[in-house]
Write a protein that holds these residues in place. Structure first.
Motif, mmCIF file in Angstrom:
data_model
loop_
_atom_site.group_PDB
_atom_site.id
_atom_site.type_symbol
_atom_site.label_atom_id
_atom_site.label_comp_id
_atom_site.label_asym_id
_atom_site.label_seq_id
_atom_site.Cartn_x
_atom_site.Cartn_y
_atom_site.Cartn_z
ATOM 1 N N ASP A 104 9.918 -20.692 11.001
ATOM 2 C CA ASP A 104 9.086 -21.825 11.406
ATOM 3 C C ASP A 104 8.147 -21.315 12.507
ATOM 4 O O ASP A 104 8.607 -20.656 13.446
ATOM 5 C CB ASP A 104 10.043 -22.906 11.928
ATOM 6 N N HIS A 167 14.251 -25.576 18.689
ATOM 7 C CA HIS A 167 15.542 -25.692 17.998
ATOM 8 C C HIS A 167 16.044 -24.341 17.527
ATOM 9 O O HIS A 167 15.265 -23.425 17.283
ATOM 10 C CB HIS A 167 15.368 -26.619 16.786
ATOM 11 N N ALA A 201 13.683 -21.296 17.396
ATOM 12 C CA ALA A 201 12.281 -21.678 17.186
ATOM 13 C C ALA A 201 11.817 -22.357 18.477
ATOM 14 O O ALA A 201 12.248 -23.471 18.784
ATOM 15 C CB ALA A 201 12.144 -22.602 15.992
ATOM 16 N N GLU A 203 8.917 -23.952 20.731
ATOM 17 C CA GLU A 203 7.655 -24.590 20.362
ATOM 18 C C GLU A 203 7.096 -25.543 21.420
ATOM 19 O O GLU A 203 7.275 -26.756 21.318
ATOM 20 C CB GLU A 203 7.753 -25.295 19.010
ATOM 21 N N GLU A 234 4.271 -22.048 18.199
ATOM 22 C CA GLU A 234 5.696 -21.878 17.900
ATOM 23 C C GLU A 234 5.943 -20.510 17.283
ATOM 24 O O GLU A 234 5.161 -20.040 16.459
ATOM 25 C CB GLU A 234 6.143 -22.962 16.902
HETATM 26 CO CO CO Z 1 9.987 -26.059 14.676
#
Ligand code: CO
Ligand code: MF3
Length: 254
Positions: A104, A167, A201, A203, A234
């Motif tokens: 991501d 996350h 991840a 962001e 991110e």
């Molecule tokens: Co994300």
């Protein structure tokens, strides 16, 4: 928190690479006259061609491959027939899954010539992600990441969005831990210690005005309450015994 083995991180390198390459293409296509739906199509075709699947499409009924958030849109805006205009900024947020493992990432890019203020907002948001990644080291605390973002952003007079967080990522798009982009650094009880095997991840979402955001009628698009510009960067990063590796960058350097 879920710790990944080296073969799992290897699979995430593959999904990460696909996301990085797709975002690189989209960045170069984000010119005046382009629609955000065209960008969505390019992203989806590219991910499929490389043997991945879009991570967002169908996730909680999100209908597209890409989130394409323009100007005061913070995150999760639907691609549409809206044509990009000179002076816009657009956040391109994209995820892919390969053999069950997710990656991501997001970038915010200028469309043609943009204002000095827009350029500065983008630069500060990107720098806050860079600092956060530097803080994402084994032995540090999760809260060191949050503090790195907040201190970078607020020292430049901008504000951190609190409604959304970074996350963990792996066999799911969103895993524990949640990673707020604000909060004090260090020491217990301020959260877990970072260890090899974690994939995060990170962001930051940064507003030129106040931190408040509101969700629009479509139940997805988040916009700044004061309609000020917002930027989002991110990366998915893996903590290994060798150090911290950015999985979603073309050159490993962010
Ligand atoms: Co994300
Ligand atoms: N980067 C965003 C996130 O991690 C994108 C999610 S869009 C969704 O939450 F559609 F998948 F929800």
């Amino acid at each position: 928190m879920i710790f990944k083995s080296s073969w799992e991180i290897d699979l995430m390198r593959k999904s990460g690479r696909i996301v990085a390459e797709a975002l690189d293409r989209l960045t170069r296509l984000a010119e005046p006259g382009m629609t955000t739906l065209e960008l969505d199509r390019v992203a989806e075709e590219y991910i499929l061609k490389r043997g991945g699947k879009p991570a967002f499409k169908g996730y909680r009924d999100y209908p597209y491959t890409l989130c394409a958030s323009v100007n005061e849109q913070v995150v999760h805006a639907f691609p549409s027939g809206r044509k990009l205009r000179e002076g816009d900024i657009i956040s391109l947020d994209l995820g892919a899954v390969v053999d069950g493992y997710y990656a991501d990432a997001a970038v915010t890019v200028p469309v043609g010539q943009v204002s000095e203020e827009a350029r500065r907002l983008i630069a500060v948001t990107q720098e806050s992600l860079q600092r956060a990644i530097e803080a994402a080291r084994s032995g540090n605390r999760l809260s060191d990441i949050s503090y790195a973002v907040q201190s970078t952003v607020e020292s430049q007079g901008y504000s951190v969005v609190r409604l959304f967080v970074g996350h963990g990522i792996g066999r799911s798009l969103h895993e524990e831990p949640q990673i707020p982009n604000f909060g004090p650094p260090g020491r217990p009880p301020f959260g877990p210690t970072l260890k090899p095997g974690l994939v995060l991840a990170i962001e930051p979402m940064v507003n030129a005005g106040g931190p408040e955001v509101t969700i629009q009628e479509d139940r997805w698009t988040a916009v700044t309450c004061d309609r000020s510009l917002s930027a989002h960067f991110e990366h998915s990063v893996a903590l290994t015994h060798e150090g911290t590796e950015i999985l979603t960058s073309l050159d490993g350097a962010g």
